[in-house]
Design a protein around this motif. Structure first.
Motif, PDB file in Angstrom:
ATOM      1  N   LEU A 120      24.383 -29.851-104.613  1.00  0.00           N
ATOM      2  CA  LEU A 120      23.997 -30.604-103.417  1.00  0.00           C
ATOM      3  C   LEU A 120      25.061 -31.638-103.064  1.00  0.00           C
ATOM      4  CD1 LEU A 120      20.177 -31.311-103.846  1.00  0.00           C
ATOM      5  CD2 LEU A 120      21.259 -29.876-102.097  1.00  0.00           C
ATOM      6  N   ALA A 234      20.920 -34.904 -98.227  1.00  0.00           N
ATOM      7  CA  ALA A 234      21.285 -33.506 -97.983  1.00  0.00           C
ATOM      8  C   ALA A 234      20.417 -32.890 -96.892  1.00  0.00           C
ATOM      9  CB  ALA A 234      21.155 -32.711 -99.275  1.00  0.00           C
ATOM     10  N   SER A 235      19.149 -33.256 -96.850  1.00  0.00           N
ATOM     11  CA  SER A 235      18.242 -32.685 -95.858  1.00  0.00           C
ATOM     12  C   SER A 235      18.598 -33.115 -94.445  1.00  0.00           C
ATOM     13  CB  SER A 235      16.797 -33.075 -96.163  1.00  0.00           C
ATOM     14  OG  SER A 235      16.569 -34.453 -95.922  1.00  0.00           O
ATOM     15  N   ILE A 240      23.288 -27.757 -94.667  1.00  0.00           N
ATOM     16  CA  ILE A 240      22.678 -27.796 -96.001  1.00  0.00           C
ATOM     17  C   ILE A 240      21.192 -27.473 -95.907  1.00  0.00           C
ATOM     18  CG2 ILE A 240      22.189 -29.238 -98.002  1.00  0.00           C
ATOM     19  CD1 ILE A 240      24.729 -30.802 -97.384  1.00  0.00           C
ATOM     20  N   ARG A 241      20.563 -28.034 -94.921  1.00  0.00           N
ATOM     21  CA  ARG A 241      19.140 -27.775 -94.719  1.00  0.00           C
ATOM     22  C   ARG A 241      18.893 -26.277 -94.485  1.00  0.00           C
ATOM     23  NH1 ARG A 241      15.305 -31.861 -91.386  1.00  0.00           N
ATOM     24  NH2 ARG A 241      13.418 -30.579 -91.181  1.00  0.00           N
ATOM     25  N   THR A 244      19.931 -24.069 -97.841  1.00  0.00           N
ATOM     26  CA  THR A 244      19.063 -24.210 -99.013  1.00  0.00           C
ATOM     27  C   THR A 244      17.677 -23.645 -98.782  1.00  0.00           C
ATOM     28  OG1 THR A 244      18.296 -26.433 -98.408  1.00  0.00           O
ATOM     29  CG2 THR A 244      20.277 -26.287 -99.796  1.00  0.00           C
ATOM     30  N   THR A 245      17.322 -23.395 -97.528  1.00  0.00           N
ATOM     31  CA  THR A 245      15.979 -22.873 -97.242  1.00  0.00           C
ATOM     32  C   THR A 245      16.007 -21.426 -96.772  1.00  0.00           C
ATOM     33  OG1 THR A 245      16.077 -23.852 -95.020  1.00  0.00           O
ATOM     34  CG2 THR A 245      15.016 -25.145 -96.746  1.00  0.00           C
ATOM     35  N   ALA A 272      14.641 -28.939 -97.605  1.00  0.00           N
ATOM     36  CA  ALA A 272      15.893 -28.720 -98.349  1.00  0.00           C
ATOM     37  C   ALA A 272      15.512 -28.593 -99.817  1.00  0.00           C
ATOM     38  CB  ALA A 272      16.879 -29.865 -98.155  1.00  0.00           C
ATOM     39  N   SER A 273      16.309 -27.845-100.581  1.00  0.00           N
ATOM     40  CA  SER A 273      15.984 -27.711-101.999  1.00  0.00           C
ATOM     41  C   SER A 273      17.212 -27.275-102.789  1.00  0.00           C
ATOM     42  CB  SER A 273      14.852 -26.700-102.209  1.00  0.00           C
ATOM     43  OG  SER A 273      15.319 -25.365-102.232  1.00  0.00           O
ATOM     44  N   LYS A 274      17.136 -27.441-104.097  1.00  0.00           N
ATOM     45  CA  LYS A 274      18.155 -26.921-105.009  1.00  0.00           C
ATOM     46  C   LYS A 274      17.571 -26.837-106.402  1.00  0.00           C
ATOM     47  CE  LYS A 274      22.117 -25.248-106.024  1.00  0.00           C
ATOM     48  NZ  LYS A 274      21.400 -24.455-107.065  1.00  0.00           N
TER      49      LYS A 274
END
Length: 328
Positions: A120, A234-235, A240-241, A244-245, A272-274
């Motif tokens: 991230l 990050a979101s 990135i959003r 990651t989704t 958003a996630s990791k």
């Protein structure tokens, strides 16, 4: 001891059950490392033959899937306290990032390795640098030879755009893609790592230190409290959003699946996630989720037990939080 404000009248009971209070210094447990425990969505884990090959290669049989991580797991509970008792993560932190309300906390100030959650920060540095996303980058031997127990799925000589590499690093946690992003940063890897730490300082991540962009070094460390800041930042970046989704990403005839089992599921609004996994860090998960009209940072570090325990913990926390919202 600094008390943590939890949600509503349930907070005192939650603190007793969850062990909330001063930072816990209990050593991390040794995870049953197997790629299918860490990343159940890997193609090798989808079929019996592949699972047997993986077991022979890594020397550990995959644990059964945590039933709370399954797609059929209910998202409601009549017993929030029991859900808290079942949590398997050593560090847990849930915060409303709009109001700064801390909704759940356990071991949130303990500094520990964070595995591929590092990616991230890698993504933040790349995106904020304004580098051309359509620039083609060739994978070289140093990218593929990173010391990972999971083999690279990118071949030396493959040419991908910077956007493709970022997509692969975030969606499927491809190590060689993250390394190539750091290697080709202006000034090289040393400058990239300096930029990672400068970004952490700018975000107020006082417990964090970064030494490389992949997440395989145990010297990449942070706390759950700091990682809430990271996933929130990050979101706010569109790429990135989006990356990651994505449940999956196909390129050059190959499909790379998201390492977060919850992405794409009904009734989950993930912003958003990791994920991250190493032997020392255990199984980790950070997410920004929209729940009950609130933007929540959810951090789970060093989850132990069955395959998918971190995802099971996310479901268990969701049940607890939903039960408090319904009671209001």
């Amino acid at each position: 001891m600094r008390w943590r404000h939890l949600w509503g009248a349930f907070g005192v009971a939650a603190m007793v059950l969850a062990g909330v209070g001063g930072p816990s210094r209990a050593p991390a447990q040794t995870a049953n490392f197997h790629p299918c425990n860490a990343q159940p969505a890997l193609p090798i884990c989808q079929h019996g033959y592949g699972r047997r090959v993986a077991a022979a290669r890594w020397g550990a049989a995959p644990a059964p899937l945590d039933p709370d991580a399954s797609a059929q797991a209910p998202l409601v509970t009549r017993d929030p306290a029991k859900e808290i008792e079942k949590l398997k993560s050593a560090a847990i932190f849930v915060k409303d990032m709009d109001t700064s309300d801390v909704l759940f906390a356990r071991g949130e100030d303990v500094v520990r390795p964070i595995a591929s959650i590092v990616k991230l920060m890698t993504a933040l540095v790349v995106v904020d640098a304004g580098l051309p996303m359509d620039e083609l980058i060739a994978i070289d031997a140093s990218d593929v030879d990173v010391p990972s127990e999971l083999p690279s799925r990118l071949a030396v000589g493959a040419r991908l755009s910077r956007a493709d590499l970022l997509h692969l690093a975030l969606t499927s946690s491809e190590n060689s893609a993250a390394h190539a992003l750091g290697r080709t940063y202006p000034g090289g890897m040393e400058a990239f790592v300096e930029a990672m730490n400068a970004q952490a300082k700018a975000l107020g991540m006082e417990d964090s230190r970064f030494v490389e962009p992949v997440g395989l070094s145990n010297e990449n460390v942070s706390s759950a409290r700091d990682l809430a800041r990271l996933i929130h930042a990050a979101s706010g970046r569109t790429l990135i959003r989006a990356f990651t989704t994505d449940a999956r990403y196909s390129i050059e005839g190959r499909t790379f699946r998201n390492t977060n089992m919850l992405v794409g599921r009904p009734h989950w609004e993930i912003l958003a996630s990791k994920t991250g996994t190493t032997r020392e860090a255990g199984d980790c998960l950070v997410m920004m989720v929209r729940l009950g009209g609130r933007n929540l940072a959810m951090v789970l570090l060093d989850a132990q037990g069955m395959s998918g325990a971190r995802f099971g913990d996310a479901v268990r926390l969701r049940r607890v939080l939903d039960s408090r919202m319904a009671a209001k």
